[in-house]
Design an enzyme around this catalytic site. Structure first.
Site, PDB file in Angstrom:
ATOM      1  N   CYS A 262      -0.354   2.436  -4.710  1.00  8.72           N
ATOM      2  CA  CYS A 262      -0.919   3.869  -4.646  1.00  8.72           C
ATOM      3  C   CYS A 262      -0.324   4.993  -4.407  1.00  8.72           C
ATOM      4  O   CYS A 262       0.832   4.835  -3.687  1.00  8.72           O
ATOM      5  CB  CYS A 262      -2.366   3.604  -3.934  1.00  8.72           C
ATOM      6  SG  CYS A 262      -3.476   2.555  -4.504  1.00  8.72           S
TER       7      CYS A 262
ATOM      8  N   HIS B  42       0.825  -1.135   0.021  1.00  5.92           N
ATOM      9  CA  HIS B  42      -0.169  -0.117  -0.172  1.00  5.92           C
ATOM     10  C   HIS B  42       0.933   1.242   0.022  1.00  5.92           C
ATOM     11  O   HIS B  42       2.106   1.046   0.319  1.00  5.92           O
ATOM     12  CB  HIS B  42      -0.797  -0.019   1.270  1.00  5.92           C
ATOM     13  CG  HIS B  42      -1.999  -1.179   1.226  1.00  5.92           C
ATOM     14  ND1 HIS B  42      -3.087  -1.045   0.221  1.00  5.92           N
ATOM     15  CD2 HIS B  42      -2.294  -2.239   2.135  1.00  5.92           C
ATOM     16  CE1 HIS B  42      -3.767  -2.177   0.478  1.00  5.92           C
ATOM     17  NE2 HIS B  42      -3.415  -2.771   1.273  1.00  5.92           N
TER      18      HIS B  42
END
Length: 489
Positions: free
Chosen positions: A343, A300
């Protein structure tokens, strides 16, 4: 003690396919550990194989050993091929063995000649011993505990199916309830490709080597893959498990092994753990004898940083700094490749209708398959002691290329069964085009195919979602990987 040698039909299968195996077989840590767990290879044998300089040499020595390791060696080797996603070689051997159903006595295993070692490699015994130490540390890990299971059970464990894969995101916003589970179509064409990395020809190497980075060391370099899949639910409750992330690190491990890199994979590290791992990797003395290095980070993330499993951030600028000309002098003037699957924000790219584009139902770019989003010269001069002239100065940071899965501020896409869009496309383009295309152009091809992909999740915000990858570069020459080519001196 093992029983007598391999069955004659199995020996014939290895003999008849030895040329193909030498070209396409990937002998890496997972395959060797599988053979160790079945007691086909001893620890000493494993160390000797992994200490070899090139993939072909490792394959050659393994193929020489297998016929002497008992009647179960062939079936264990085939199972190991399936476990390491070399299904095409598994089928090649098993079909060949079935054709040779009648055993013929007196077949002696003689694979094709061992790959020739370059003269410079023979002269560098110190380099070889260093690689042997690196490999011995990895193969001395405790053996995996395995129980006897059928091949069907193993295959079922590897691909545990659910009714429909769930979309997920590498975004850091708080979890929100899903009113409807998004759907993905699992088309066979979307699975990780089994095509071996296509080899570079001698003519191409000779015609392009003078205008590109030197890329002929055996191996090409070290590669580091850090993949965070499962996060601490107490320290980072807002970070979901990255389902499909384990597919990505396996794909990267395999493709860079085939490109002749020594690959190390670490999974589920805290931010401090990632920092320590990267520091150790950047300081390896072996970089001095290699022509390049690769770093892949999968987690992430937010713009400019990625998350450890403890919810703490690791700044990407610090990662790049660890490999710059000041902090990593052994890699000065050598290409350093970075690939970031994470991301860079929370915004989902919903796409824009093309003004003069075709009707949606006829558009080939609307793919019903994915849904969801994921939240050396200078050293020699110093050795000569030439202090009379000022040394050539280098910029603080150069000779780097970094591929990002998404644009600044946007989320990256990941399929829960087949892995992320970015890693899928990178793997495919490297396998098909590294033989004659430099890396910057390969990254342009990745961008093109990512641009054409589109999520499919009717009734959800993920439906027809888009992604756009990008890369930055401070490369100063063309970067060809020259796969599977070793110059003869």
């Amino acid at each position: 003690m093992l029983e007598c040698g391999m069955l004659e039909r199995d020996k014939r299968a290895l003999v008849s396919r030895s040329a193909i195996l030498l070209k396409q077989l990937v002998v890496d840590e997972l395959l060797i550990q599988s053979l160790q767990a079945d007691e086909i290879l001893t620890e000493g044998m494993a160390e000797n194989i992994m200490a070899k300089q090139t993939s072909q040499q490792r394959s050659w020595h393994l193929l020489l050993l297998l016929p002497k390791r008992g009647p179960k060696a062939f079936s264990s080797f085939c199972s190991a091929l399936k476990e390491t996603q070399q299904q095409h070689l598994h089928e090649l051997l098993t079909q060949s063995s079935e054709k040779d159903g009648k055993e013929a006595p007196g077949v002696r295993f003689q694979p094709v000649e061992e790959p020739v070692m370059p003269t410079t490699e023979k002269k560098s015994e110190a380099r070889r011993s260093h690689h042997a130490d690196d490999w011995s540390q990895s193969v001395r890990k405790p053996k995996r505990q395995r129980t006897k299971r059928s091949r069907g059970d193993k295959q079922a464990d590897r691909f545990i199916d659910s009714s429909l894969p769930l979309p997920t995101q590498e975004v850091v916003a708080a979890k929100r309830a899903r009113t409807q589970e998004s759907m993905e179509f699992s088309l066979d064409a979307d699975s990780p490709i089994n095509t071996p990395v296509l080899p570079c020809s001698s003519d191409f190497y000779l015609s392009h080597r003078h205008k590109s980075y030197q890329m002929n060391s055996p191996p090409r370099g070290f590669a580091l893959v850090i993949s965070n899949v499962t996060f601490d639910p107490c320290a980072a409750p807002e970070l979901d498990t990255r389902k499909g992330g384990e597919v990505d690190d396996e794909v990267l491990r395999k493709v860079f092994t085939e490109l002749d890199y020594i690959v190390t994979v670490h999974r589920d590290l805290t931010a401090q753990g990632m920092r320590a791992c990267i520091e150790e990797f950047s300081r390896r003395p072996g970089h001095g004898t290699m022509d390049s290095c690769v770093v892949c980070l999968l987690s992430h993330g937010v713009e400019g940083a990625i998350y450890g499993t403890d919810g703490q951030l690791l700044q990407l600028d610090w990662v790049f700094e660890s490999f710059d000309n000041a902090h990593c002098p052994l890699l000065q003037n050598k290409p350093k490749m970075f690939f970031i699957q994470a991301c860079r924000g929370e915004e989902m790219d919903c796409g824009v209708e093309q003004v003069d584009g075709p009707v949606r139902t006829c558009s080939p770019s609307c793919e019903q398959r994915d849904a969801g989003r994921e939240g050396q010269g200078d050293a020699s001069a110093r050795q000569r002691g030439d202090m009379g002239r000022p040394r050539i100065k280098l910029p603080q940071r150069s000779d780097m290329i970094c591929g990002f899965a998404s644009l600044k501020g946007t989320a990256a896409m990941r399929n829960t069964k087949r892995g992320s869009w970015f890693v899928q496309e990178l793997d495919k383009r490297l396998r098909l085009h590294a033989r004659d295309t430099h890396l910057a152009d390969i990254m342009v091809q990745v961008n093109l195919h990512i641009k054409e992909r589109e999520g499919y999740a009717p009734g959800t915000a993920h439906h027809r979602c888009k992604e756009m990858s990008e890369f930055t570069s401070s490369l100063c020459k063309d970067l060809y990987l020259f796969p599977k080519y070793q110059p003869q001196y």
